[in-house]
Write a protein that holds these residues in place. Structure first.
Motif, PDB file in Angstrom:
ATOM      1  N   VAL A 165      42.771  38.299  37.158  1.00  0.00           N
ATOM      2  CA  VAL A 165      44.031  38.853  37.357  1.00  0.00           C
ATOM      3  C   VAL A 165      44.541  39.056  35.910  1.00  0.00           C
ATOM      4  O   VAL A 165      44.448  37.941  35.119  1.00  0.00           O
ATOM      5  CB  VAL A 165      45.044  38.173  38.003  1.00  0.00           C
ATOM      6  CG1 VAL A 165      46.583  38.704  37.970  1.00  0.00           C
ATOM      7  CG2 VAL A 165      44.746  38.009  39.620  1.00  0.00           C
ATOM      8  N   LYS A 166      45.019  40.142  35.295  1.00  0.00           N
ATOM      9  CA  LYS A 166      45.387  40.472  33.880  1.00  0.00           C
ATOM     10  C   LYS A 166      46.863  40.867  34.432  1.00  0.00           C
ATOM     11  O   LYS A 166      47.165  41.522  35.065  1.00  0.00           O
ATOM     12  CB  LYS A 166      44.516  41.300  33.393  1.00  0.00           C
ATOM     13  CG  LYS A 166      43.258  40.557  33.022  1.00  0.00           C
ATOM     14  CD  LYS A 166      42.372  41.703  32.310  1.00  0.00           C
ATOM     15  CE  LYS A 166      40.924  40.942  32.213  1.00  0.00           C
ATOM     16  NZ  LYS A 166      39.902  41.630  31.775  1.00  0.00           N
ATOM     17  N   LEU A 167      47.666  40.682  33.255  1.00  0.00           N
ATOM     18  CA  LEU A 167      49.212  41.504  33.406  1.00  0.00           C
ATOM     19  C   LEU A 167      49.229  42.698  32.436  1.00  0.00           C
ATOM     20  O   LEU A 167      48.813  42.555  31.519  1.00  0.00           O
ATOM     21  CB  LEU A 167      49.981  40.235  33.074  1.00  0.00           C
ATOM     22  CG  LEU A 167      50.425  38.932  33.609  1.00  0.00           C
ATOM     23  CD1 LEU A 167      51.443  38.157  33.115  1.00  0.00           C
ATOM     24  CD2 LEU A 167      50.807  39.300  35.096  1.00  0.00           C
ATOM     25  N   ALA A 168      49.516  43.640  33.270  1.00  0.00           N
ATOM     26  CA  ALA A 168      49.815  44.653  32.599  1.00  0.00           C
ATOM     27  C   ALA A 168      51.464  45.034  32.573  1.00  0.00           C
ATOM     28  O   ALA A 168      52.047  45.398  33.435  1.00  0.00           O
ATOM     29  CB  ALA A 168      49.316  46.054  33.312  1.00  0.00           C
ATOM     30  N   GLY A 169      51.925  44.389  31.589  1.00  0.00           N
ATOM     31  CA  GLY A 169      53.324  44.382  31.504  1.00  0.00           C
ATOM     32  C   GLY A 169      53.784  43.164  32.173  1.00  0.00           C
ATOM     33  O   GLY A 169      53.042  42.102  31.866  1.00  0.00           O
ATOM     34  N   ASN A 170      54.242  43.253  33.166  1.00  0.00           N
ATOM     35  CA  ASN A 170      54.864  42.124  34.081  1.00  0.00           C
ATOM     36  C   ASN A 170      54.143  42.317  35.386  1.00  0.00           C
ATOM     37  O   ASN A 170      54.684  41.645  36.600  1.00  0.00           O
ATOM     38  CB  ASN A 170      56.341  41.929  34.336  1.00  0.00           C
ATOM     39  CG  ASN A 170      56.803  41.260  32.898  1.00  0.00           C
ATOM     40  OD1 ASN A 170      56.315  40.790  32.367  1.00  0.00           O
ATOM     41  ND2 ASN A 170      57.978  41.721  32.698  1.00  0.00           N
ATOM     42  N   ILE A 171      53.330  43.305  35.495  1.00  0.00           N
ATOM     43  CA  ILE A 171      52.747  43.612  36.909  1.00  0.00           C
ATOM     44  C   ILE A 171      50.982  42.972  36.919  1.00  0.00           C
ATOM     45  O   ILE A 171      50.193  43.326  35.996  1.00  0.00           O
ATOM     46  CB  ILE A 171      52.604  45.136  37.064  1.00  0.00           C
ATOM     47  CG1 ILE A 171      53.889  45.451  37.156  1.00  0.00           C
ATOM     48  CG2 ILE A 171      51.800  45.467  38.234  1.00  0.00           C
ATOM     49  CD1 ILE A 171      53.962  47.256  36.890  1.00  0.00           C
ATOM     50  N   PRO A 172      50.824  42.044  37.634  1.00  0.00           N
ATOM     51  CA  PRO A 172      49.424  41.536  37.921  1.00  0.00           C
ATOM     52  C   PRO A 172      48.404  42.569  38.265  1.00  0.00           C
ATOM     53  O   PRO A 172      48.780  43.367  39.445  1.00  0.00           O
ATOM     54  CB  PRO A 172      49.616  40.558  39.079  1.00  0.00           C
ATOM     55  CG  PRO A 172      50.800  40.703  39.672  1.00  0.00           C
ATOM     56  CD  PRO A 172      51.804  41.452  38.701  1.00  0.00           C
ATOM     57  N   VAL A 173      47.416  42.718  37.734  1.00  0.00           N
ATOM     58  CA  VAL A 173      46.288  43.773  37.990  1.00  0.00           C
ATOM     59  C   VAL A 173      45.065  43.047  38.141  1.00  0.00           C
ATOM     60  O   VAL A 173      44.745  42.137  37.143  1.00  0.00           O
ATOM     61  CB  VAL A 173      46.160  44.920  36.905  1.00  0.00           C
ATOM     62  CG1 VAL A 173      45.156  45.831  37.275  1.00  0.00           C
ATOM     63  CG2 VAL A 173      47.706  45.487  36.969  1.00  0.00           C
ATOM     64  N   ILE A 174      44.386  43.196  39.390  1.00  0.00           N
ATOM     65  CA  ILE A 174      43.093  42.806  39.413  1.00  0.00           C
ATOM     66  C   ILE A 174      42.040  43.678  38.719  1.00  0.00           C
ATOM     67  O   ILE A 174      41.941  44.902  38.998  1.00  0.00           O
ATOM     68  CB  ILE A 174      42.792  42.354  40.868  1.00  0.00           C
ATOM     69  CG1 ILE A 174      43.595  41.332  41.369  1.00  0.00           C
ATOM     70  CG2 ILE A 174      41.312  41.940  41.043  1.00  0.00           C
ATOM     71  CD1 ILE A 174      43.432  41.034  42.872  1.00  0.00           C
ATOM     72  N   GLY A 175      41.146  42.987  37.921  1.00  0.00           N
ATOM     73  CA  GLY A 175      40.229  43.519  37.334  1.00  0.00           C
ATOM     74  C   GLY A 175      38.957  42.814  37.067  1.00  0.00           C
ATOM     75  O   GLY A 175      38.854  41.677  37.482  1.00  0.00           O
ATOM     76  N   PRO A 176      37.808  43.283  36.481  1.00  0.00           N
ATOM     77  CA  PRO A 176      36.557  42.372  36.047  1.00  0.00           C
ATOM     78  C   PRO A 176      37.054  41.151  35.034  1.00  0.00           C
ATOM     79  O   PRO A 176      38.250  41.306  34.313  1.00  0.00           O
ATOM     80  CB  PRO A 176      35.831  43.362  35.301  1.00  0.00           C
ATOM     81  CG  PRO A 176      36.440  44.443  34.675  1.00  0.00           C
ATOM     82  CD  PRO A 176      37.733  44.675  35.693  1.00  0.00           C
ATOM     83  N   PRO A 177      36.325  40.068  35.002  1.00  0.00           N
ATOM     84  CA  PRO A 177      36.648  39.059  34.247  1.00  0.00           C
ATOM     85  C   PRO A 177      36.168  39.218  32.718  1.00  0.00           C
ATOM     86  O   PRO A 177      35.381  40.534  32.645  1.00  0.00           O
ATOM     87  CB  PRO A 177      35.784  37.808  34.767  1.00  0.00           C
ATOM     88  CG  PRO A 177      34.584  38.324  35.549  1.00  0.00           C
ATOM     89  CD  PRO A 177      35.104  39.788  35.916  1.00  0.00           C
ATOM     90  N   LYS A 178      36.491  38.506  31.993  1.00  0.00           N
ATOM     91  CA  LYS A 178      35.826  38.749  30.550  1.00  0.00           C
ATOM     92  C   LYS A 178      34.596  38.427  30.330  1.00  0.00           C
ATOM     93  O   LYS A 178      33.948  37.710  31.095  1.00  0.00           O
ATOM     94  CB  LYS A 178      36.635  37.490  29.551  1.00  0.00           C
ATOM     95  CG  LYS A 178      38.091  37.927  29.091  1.00  0.00           C
ATOM     96  CD  LYS A 178      38.418  36.984  28.105  1.00  0.00           C
ATOM     97  CE  LYS A 178      39.517  37.218  27.204  1.00  0.00           C
ATOM     98  NZ  LYS A 178      39.943  36.630  25.966  1.00  0.00           N
TER      99      LYS A 178
END
Length: 194
Positions: free
Chosen positions: A181-194
């Motif tokens: 989970v990464k934050l796009a602004g204040n919105i959590p977005v699920i994407g690939p890990p580092k």
């Protein structure tokens, strides 16, 4: 007017102004290809560190000295930050070469002196980790689980937030990390890990 500099387009210099070209590069080639945080960092580096030095110049007027000045200004921020700014300059000027606006990419050079400052993070000592684990009972259950999982596995915060039961193999004592989970602004977005 670009960054408080009056720009007079020279009839004999059709090369675009650095800021105009870099803004186009950012919107067309960079922003959509990187994560939210990287995109915001790049915009900040451009606005606060690169544009004040070269934003008002024509692409072909940007010199090795200008690039070194940018690195010198950023030196106190550590090697990785200077390295990131170097990558940005290299990509912008590299695109300008591909577009036929420059004959060479001056950012692609070994002559630059970069920061020697290294910012290091210290891992918890074994004693500190044990102290935390021994005091988990003082925390709320959700915090206990999160901290225990982080200490026992080394997972990053975003990886823990994205973890789902179908990725946990209790029989083989394995966790499969597929998302973060990464934050796009204040919105959590699920994407690939580092």
């Amino acid at each position: 007017l670009v960054d408080n500099h009056f720009i007079q387009q020279k009839p004999d210099n059709p090369t675009p102004i650095f800021k105009v070209y870099a803004d186009k590069w950012y919107e067309l080639y960079h922003k959509s290809r990187v994560g939210y945080k990287t995109s915001k960092n790049t915009a900040s580096y451009l606005k606060n560190h690169i544009y004040p030095v070269v934003g008002h110049k024509h692409l072909d007027e940007v010199s090795h000295d200008d690039v070194q000045i940018i690195f010198d200004i950023m030196a106190s921020r550590g090697q990785s930050t200077v390295h990131n700014v170097h990558i940005i300059m290299n990509q912008i000027l590299g695109n300008a070469v591909e577009d036929g606006l420059l004959t060479r990419n001056i950012a692609h050079s070994n002559r630059y002196v970069k920061s020697k400052k290294v910012v290091t993070r210290q891992a918890l000592t074994r004693e500190a980790a044990m102290d935390i684990l021994n005091n988990l009972d003082k925390l709320e259950e959700r915090d206990r689980l999160f901290i225990a999982l982080a200490l026992h596995t080394g997972l990053r915060r975003g990886e823990i937030y994205a973890l789902q039961w179908d990725k946990v193999d209790l029989d083989n004592r394995m966790i499969h990390v597929r998302n973060a989970v990464k934050l796009a602004g204040n919105i959590p977005v699920i994407g690939p890990p580092k």
